[in-house]
Enzyme design. Structure first.
Site: not given
Ligand SMILES: Cc1cc2nc3c(=O)[nH]c(=O)nc-3n(C[C@H](O)[C@H](O)[C@H](O)COP(=O)(O)OP(=O)(O)OC[C@H]3O[C@@H](n4cnc5c(N)ncnc54)[C@H](O)[C@@H]3O)c2cc1C
Length: 405
Positions: A145, A261
């Site tokens: 994703y 769940e």
């Molecule tokens: C170890 C690990 C494993 C993962 N595994 C998968 C996987 O297998 N498949 C997959 O698809 N994804 C995976 N992910 C992705 C994970 O779902 C995303 O990292 C997560 O959704 C955050 O997105 P981002 O890293 O792009 O951070 P960003 O969205 O860029 O966010 C950066 C910071 O800004 C804050 N922020 C962003 N938007 C807002 C808002 N509207 N209001 C307040 N604060 C906000 C966030 O909380 C964060 O602190 C994984 C991530 C990690 C770290």
């Protein structure tokens, strides 16, 4: 609210306990501590079956057979597809008891995310092709994703798939593809109509990771683990029959979570166990200088663990009543992941300088360095699966009725 088991629930719990006593392979009992430190996905028996050797693989096979007899490998799937069709309360009890016995977790992306999605949106051909092999552990799934510019704001994803005859051609990059280096298939969200509003032009596709043009680059975590990856897609050709649901409606397909769940009960059990070990350690340590300072903190953690149990029970009882937990599941996610970090931090304080020991096998490492490793490794818990900030936004708007910021 009465959280005690009803007569039927108590009978089911006893049945699960008996099952675990009789069928959980010795390998899983004996390696419970070490297994706590391997990559999260690789704690699944499916990983052991595909990549394990000798005793590890044999244990996975024996466990898979035992689960399959009752459909407990996918307790939320209907029986006709190899599941058990358990009610959400039975799933909750099953998870609780398996976690208490340190048995391998139920789930993984294949059974918890992809299976329910196929059951609702898949064609009969897709169900036949993918469900049974997923249950048998022959297909291991990664989830594609997130992208460099699309995490919290997932609908901004840019990986393109262009229709060409009976195929789609994918170009783009995914980020944080956990287990992408081991999975043989991936379920992806890709943009099939760049001109549509951003939630609309997305499709949900199943892609064989061995297709030419797919490449995987490792990302090593701050705890020196290789659990996740960047994945790249260059002219990857995918049969159109591997689109799940309608093209361009993939956003809604990807958000499906059939009566699964979602209570965080396994985490509540793990926190309770870890804290119990920590307290045992403190009580055995007669040195007068540390315990009094930490007494209040330990008491706080103890209370918090019970709060997490209550949050979990609340979610389970909502699901049992046919309600869909919404901000309540966000509360459970935030509280459980942040508590995991707090318990580990308290542990490192209890152990003082010994908390610097990283090795799980070093005799001087207290509790096999469990608190130290968790402290470093579970930093990501408050990011994966929706960050704490995003969960708090949900709690604020849907739970407290506050306006959007
Ligand atoms: C170890 C690990 C494993 C993962 N595994 C998968 C996987 O297998 N498949 C997959 O698809 N994804 C995976 N992910 C992705 C994970 O779902 C995303 O990292 C997560 O959704 C955050 O997105 P981002 O890293 O792009 O951070 P960003 O969205 O860029 O966010 C950066 C910071 O800004 C804050 N922020 C962003 N938007 C807002 C808002 N509207 N209001 C307040 N604060 C906000 C966030 O909380 C964060 O602190 C994984 C991530 C990690 C770290």
């Amino acid at each position: 609210m009465d959280w005690n088991d009803s007569a039927e629930q108590a009978a089911f719990r006893a049945e699960v306990q008996r099952f675990v006593r009789e069928r959980l392979p010795a390998y899983y009992r004996d390696t419970a501590v070490q297994r706590g430190f391997i990559e999260e996905a690789e704690r699944d028996w499916q990983w052991d079956m595909m990549y394990g050797e000798g005793e590890r693989q044999g244990a996975a096979q024996a466990w898979a057979t035992a689960l399959a007899e009752r459909g407990w490998g996918a307790p939320h799937w209907p029986r006709e597809y190899g599941g058990a069709g358990l009610s959400s309360m039975e799933q909750f009890i099953l998870r609780w008891e398996l976690a208490s016995a340190d048995a391998p977790v139920i789930g993984g992306g294949g059974t918890s995310l992809l299976g329910p999605t196929l059951l609702v949106h898949g064609t009969e051909q897709q169900k036949q092709q993918f469900l049974a092999p997923t249950l048998r552990g022959e297909i291991l799934w990664a989830q594609g994703y997130s992208e460099p510019g699309a995490g919290s704001d997932l609908a901004s994803l840019q990986t393109r798939a262009v229709r060409d005859g009976d195929e789609y051609v994918i170009n783009g990059q995914k980020l944080w593809t956990s287990a992408g280096h081991k999975a043989n298939w991936i379920f992806m969200l890709v943009r099939t109509d760049p001109n549509a509003p951003k939630h609309r032009g997305i499709s949900f596709m199943l892609v064989d990771m061995r297709t030419p043009g797919v490449s995987v680059r490792p990302i090593e975590s701050m705890s020196w683990r290789h659990a996740t990856n960047e994945t790249f897609y260059e002219d990857v050709r995918v049969p159109a029959a591997q689109v799940v649901g309608e093209p361009n409606r993939g956003w809604y397909v990807g958000m499906t979570l059939l009566d699964f769940e979602r209570s965080s009960i396994a985490s509540a059990v793990a926190q309770r166990q870890q804290l119990a070990q920590l307290l045992e350690h403190v009580l055995a340590d007669r040195s007068p200088h540390r315990a009094p300072l930490l007494r209040a903190e330990l008491a706080e953690r103890r209370v918090e663990v019970e709060v997490l149990f209550n949050l979990s029970l609340r979610i389970a009882s909502m699901q049992a009543a046919g309600m869909i937990p919404n901000y309540e599941a966000s509360m459970g996610k935030v509280f459980s992941t942040e508590l995991t970090q707090r318990v580990a931090r308290t542990g490192t304080k209890v152990f003082g300088l010994y908390a610097n020991l990283w090795s799980t096998s070093e005799p001087l490492s207290p509790m096999h360095a469990q608190c130290t490793q968790t402290y470093v490794d579970r930093t990501v818990g408050t990011v994966t699966g929706g960050s704490s900030e995003i969960q708090r936004n949900i709690i604020a708007t849907r739970g407290l009725g506050l306006p959007r910021g």
